[in-house]
Design an enzyme around this catalytic site. Structure first.
Site, PDB file in Angstrom:
ATOM      1  N   HIS A  12       6.361  23.972  13.236  1.00  0.00           N
ATOM      2  CA  HIS A  12       5.484  22.818  12.911  1.00  0.00           C
ATOM      3  C   HIS A  12       5.412  22.711  11.389  1.00  0.00           C
ATOM      4  CE1 HIS A  12       1.761  20.225  13.801  1.00  0.00           C
ATOM      5  NE2 HIS A  12       1.964  20.162  12.491  1.00  0.00           N
ATOM      6  N   HIS A  14       5.489  19.931   7.822  1.00  0.00           N
ATOM      7  CA  HIS A  14       5.531  18.625   7.152  1.00  0.00           C
ATOM      8  C   HIS A  14       6.292  18.795   5.847  1.00  0.00           C
ATOM      9  CE1 HIS A  14       2.298  17.001   9.772  1.00  0.00           C
ATOM     10  NE2 HIS A  14       1.932  18.262   9.798  1.00  0.00           N
ATOM     11  N   LYS A  97       6.074  13.652  19.440  1.00  0.00           N
ATOM     12  CA  LYS A  97       4.739  14.093  19.015  1.00  0.00           C
ATOM     13  C   LYS A  97       3.674  13.077  19.371  1.00  0.00           C
ATOM     14  CE  LYS A  97       1.715  16.526  16.547  1.00  0.00           C
ATOM     15  NZ  LYS A  97       1.604  16.943  15.165  1.00  0.00           N
ATOM     16  N   HIS A 134      -1.063  16.847  19.042  1.00  0.00           N
ATOM     17  CA  HIS A 134      -2.205  17.051  18.137  1.00  0.00           C
ATOM     18  C   HIS A 134      -3.438  16.912  19.031  1.00  0.00           C
ATOM     19  CE1 HIS A 134      -4.351  16.867  14.169  1.00  0.00           C
ATOM     20  NE2 HIS A 134      -5.305  16.549  15.032  1.00  0.00           N
ATOM     21  N   ASP A 244       2.233  24.372   9.998  1.00  0.00           N
ATOM     22  CA  ASP A 244       1.546  23.122   9.667  1.00  0.00           C
ATOM     23  C   ASP A 244       1.390  22.985   8.159  1.00  0.00           C
ATOM     24  OD1 ASP A 244       0.354  20.667  10.077  1.00  0.00           O
ATOM     25  OD2 ASP A 244      -1.629  21.501  10.467  1.00  0.00           O
TER      26      ASP A 244
HETATM   27  C1  NCD Z   1      -1.315  17.068   8.391  1.00  0.00           C
HETATM   28  C2  NCD Z   1      -0.715  16.183   7.277  1.00  0.00           C
HETATM   29  O1  NCD Z   1      -1.255  16.168   6.172  1.00  0.00           O
HETATM   30  O2  NCD Z   1       0.308  15.551   7.533  1.00  0.00           O
HETATM   31  N1  NCD Z   1      -2.629  17.500   7.989  1.00  0.00           N
HETATM   32  C3  NCD Z   1      -3.328  18.545   8.480  1.00  0.00           C
HETATM   33  O3  NCD Z   1      -4.493  18.711   8.079  1.00  0.00           O
HETATM   34  N2  NCD Z   1      -2.819  19.386   9.343  1.00  0.00           N
HETATM   35  C4  NCD Z   1      -1.305  16.336   9.677  1.00  0.00           C
HETATM   36  C5  NCD Z   1      -1.584  17.182  10.897  1.00  0.00           C
HETATM   37  O4  NCD Z   1      -0.758  17.993  11.314  1.00  0.00           O
HETATM   38  O5  NCD Z   1      -2.664  17.024  11.477  1.00  0.00           O
HETATM   39 ZN    ZN Z   2       0.788  19.067  11.204  1.00  0.00          ZN
END
Ligand code: NCD
Ligand code: ZN
Length: 340
Positions: A12, A14, A97, A134, A244
């Site tokens: 997971h 970003h 997702k 989520h 994450d």
């Molecule tokens: C994530 C983001 O900033 O893209 N933020 C977070 O607090 N985890 C999005 C997500 O995974 O909820």
């Molecule tokens: Zn995330």
């Protein structure tokens, strides 16, 4: 003291897009063999064409010689059709997702009502394509600390009884309720982040607000943190690594309306090692970080080996982030394991 383990994967992650992507993706590529790439960029990755373009952008942002593999994910909207799922599947998309609309960063195009995508979920069930969730409700009257537990009761239980063969990953779980739920049902696994096992809501709020400990789902009380630690070190293959890591600039975090997201990509495996070692479970790290996720997704383990050494070092105060800076999780703190 040092030990070797199979190179981990991040289930997971970003990495954003554009200039910012170029600032951060190399950090994950160094630590991880593969990563599940979250599709909540602007605009979100909602079809096979978008996936192919985003994959190309990521690959071309990697440091020269990197063999890091981005595993692509489709962002579900109310308008995602079965045909779109099949096309995405043919374009090597590994999962889709579910962002409940309004739940988190760039989730405005997310799903407003789960029934709207039941036909899509049925197609995913047939294809064996996992649904990544989520897991928070968004109704304004539901307390932010209860949103995951209410999601389990109101949405997830229903989806699982209606679609019993659908493979699900309950992403970034934050509660004992989620741990128990995942343990009790088939076809569901969960990712656990470093922040949810290293800090609790006191670490976010006592003595002043710590915006760099703020993410969604928000960190909960210490008893939930303990349940997550127990799950992570249990050796149960239903629980695996998903950082994450969600970078936002220092200015977007340290603001009157700070963004949700914790940035852990540069030192992800060291953070988990810290948490596992604290409870004398460093021997459980390899399964959690390098095996169980691959098993769930039906992929082989990475060939590379990494070495972790017991050695104190201080997490940098910040990293470059396009023309800004980003503050990493536990900035300025001492960690006791280092990849060497
Ligand atoms: C994530 C983001 O900033 O893209 N933020 C977070 O607090 N985890 C999005 C997500 O995974 O909820
Ligand atoms: Zn995330």
């Amino acid at each position: 003291m040092q030990f070797e383990m199979i190179k981990p994967d991040d289930w997971h992650l970003h990495v954003r897009s554009g200039e910012v992507l170029r600032s951060v993706v190399g950090m994950s590529a160094k630590q991880m063999g593969r990563a599940i790439i979250m599709p909540n960029i602007k605009p979100p990755v909602i079809n096979a064409t978008g996936v192919n373009a985003y994959r190309e952008e990521i690959l071309s942002a990697l440091p020269r010689g990197s063999v890091f593999k981005p595993l692509m994910v489709l962002y579900l909207t109310d308008n995602t059709t079965s045909e779109m799922i099949i096309k995405a599947h043919n374009a090597d998309v590994v999962a889709a997702k579910l962002y409940p609309a309004g739940a988190t960063t760039n989730s405005d195009s997310g799903v407003t009502k789960i029934k709207n995508i039941y036909h899509t979920l049925e197609t995913m069930q047939k294809l064996g394509m996992p649904l990544l969730v989520h897991g928070e409700v968004t109704r304004s009257e539901v307390d932010i600390f209860d949103r995951e537990a209410v999601f389990i009761d109101e949405v997830l239980s229903q989806v699982m009884s209606d679609l019993p063969e659908l493979k699900i990953v309950f992403e970034h779980i934050t509660t004992k309720n989620a741990v128990d739920f995942v343990c009790n049902y088939d076809n569901i696994a969960a990712t656990i982040t470093p922040q949810h096992i290293l800090v609790n809501r006191n670490d976010m709020l006592v003595g002043g607000i710590k915006p760099h400990n703020y993410c969604l789902p928000v960190v909960k009380r210490a008893s939930h943190q303990s349940a997550l630690i127990d799950a992570a070190i249990s050796g149960n293959p239903k629980f695996f690594l998903g950082t994450d890591s969600a970078p936002h600039s220092k200015y977007d975090k340290e603001s009157a309306c700070g963004c949700a997201g914790v940035f852990s990509a540069p030192h992800a495996i060291e953070l988990y090692a810290q948490a596992f070692d604290k409870v004398n479970a460093i021997d459980k790290l390899e399964g959690f970080a390098a095996k169980f996720g691959a098993d769930f997704y039906g992929l082989p383990y990475n060939n590379e080996i990494i070495t972790l050494k017991k050695q104190d070092w201080i997490v940098p105060k910040n990293y470059n982030f396009a023309s800004n800076i980003v503050v990493p999780f536990m900035a300025g703190k001492t960690l006791s394991w280092k990849v060497c």
